[in-house]
Design an enzyme around this catalytic site. Sequence first.
Site, mmCIF file in Angstrom:
data_model
loop_
_atom_site.group_PDB
_atom_site.id
_atom_site.type_symbol
_atom_site.label_atom_id
_atom_site.label_comp_id
_atom_site.label_asym_id
_atom_site.label_seq_id
_atom_site.Cartn_x
_atom_site.Cartn_y
_atom_site.Cartn_z
ATOM 1 N N ASP A 117 0.786 -1.366 0.007
ATOM 2 C CA ASP A 117 -0.145 0.044 -0.071
ATOM 3 C C ASP A 117 0.703 1.222 -0.016
ATOM 4 O O ASP A 117 0.502 2.283 -0.574
ATOM 5 C CB ASP A 117 -0.816 0.035 1.022
ATOM 6 C CG ASP A 117 -2.129 1.189 1.180
ATOM 7 O OD1 ASP A 117 -2.443 1.262 0.055
ATOM 8 O OD2 ASP A 117 -2.253 1.854 2.016
ATOM 9 N N CYS A 197 -16.779 9.578 -3.841
ATOM 10 C CA CYS A 197 -16.677 8.218 -2.834
ATOM 11 C C CYS A 197 -16.678 8.404 -1.385
ATOM 12 O O CYS A 197 -15.960 9.157 -1.092
ATOM 13 C CB CYS A 197 -15.417 7.387 -3.450
ATOM 14 S SG CYS A 197 -14.889 5.950 -2.657
#
Length: 297
Positions: A117, A197
Amino acid sequence: MIISHSKIKKLIKKYGVDTFRITNTERLMPLGDASNEFTKFTEEERLNPKKLFPNARSIIVFGLSYNYKKAARKENTYLLSRSSYGYDYHKVFMDKLVKIDKELFKNKESESHVFVDTGPLIERLLAQKSGLGFLGKNTCIINPLLGSFIFIGYIIGNERSDFYDLPLKLDCKDCNICERACPNKALCNYKMKMTRCLSYITQKKGDLDDFEKRNLKTYIYGCDICQEICPYNIKAKKVYHEEFHSSQDYGLVYKEDFKLSNKEFKEKYKAMSALWRGKSILFRNANIIDNNNDIVK
């Protein structure tokens, strides 16, 4: 040394990683704007493996499933998205990949780097290029067997592979159930309007405007709506990783705990990945959810 697919298959079984593919170090093809406010890397560093790793020849892309039972919200609790259940997946996944890396790159001449990540390269582009999965209309990587609830990590190294995997020839066809289910209409034809989002909004710093607040009713961190409704996830293989089931209350934050000091709150919830944004952002979201639910009542 040549990176062997057969050896990696044994290593992922040994250390509890669910799947992998290997790709070359050619420049990634962006699907849109490759910039991201959550990273320090430039667009070229996010797309070109050779920019930061000039000697790299192979990238091993790994997938770790988190497609397990959704937590049930209890009274006076708030729900986290599945990516924050149990122990922080960054640490869990990194530990597994570091062990694989140590067994795989043993030669003195070997050079490798492990990322989960926080690395420079865009994981979903690596996953798509390597065939780990295909890009869904919810903009998530969908593995045909495991679905889209998968964490993606990678090891980039200076050794070549015995062969390189190819992208999957799959897409969502006529299915657009995720687009129709998204409360803020953030999804359209394999693209996402990030600022719409809910997952982005729950992690955004500062005050939220009326539009951003409107649909915060379930999650104080993240959002799983477009994934929960995906047919691939409904029929996906379930894989159990004990680290993500650390307690009976996994996936929940208790309302009373927001009365704790920042230090006490961090100590209690230090294992979860959602804490990276801090207590104040989670508390802000909790207050918005309470207000929205009161309006509905």
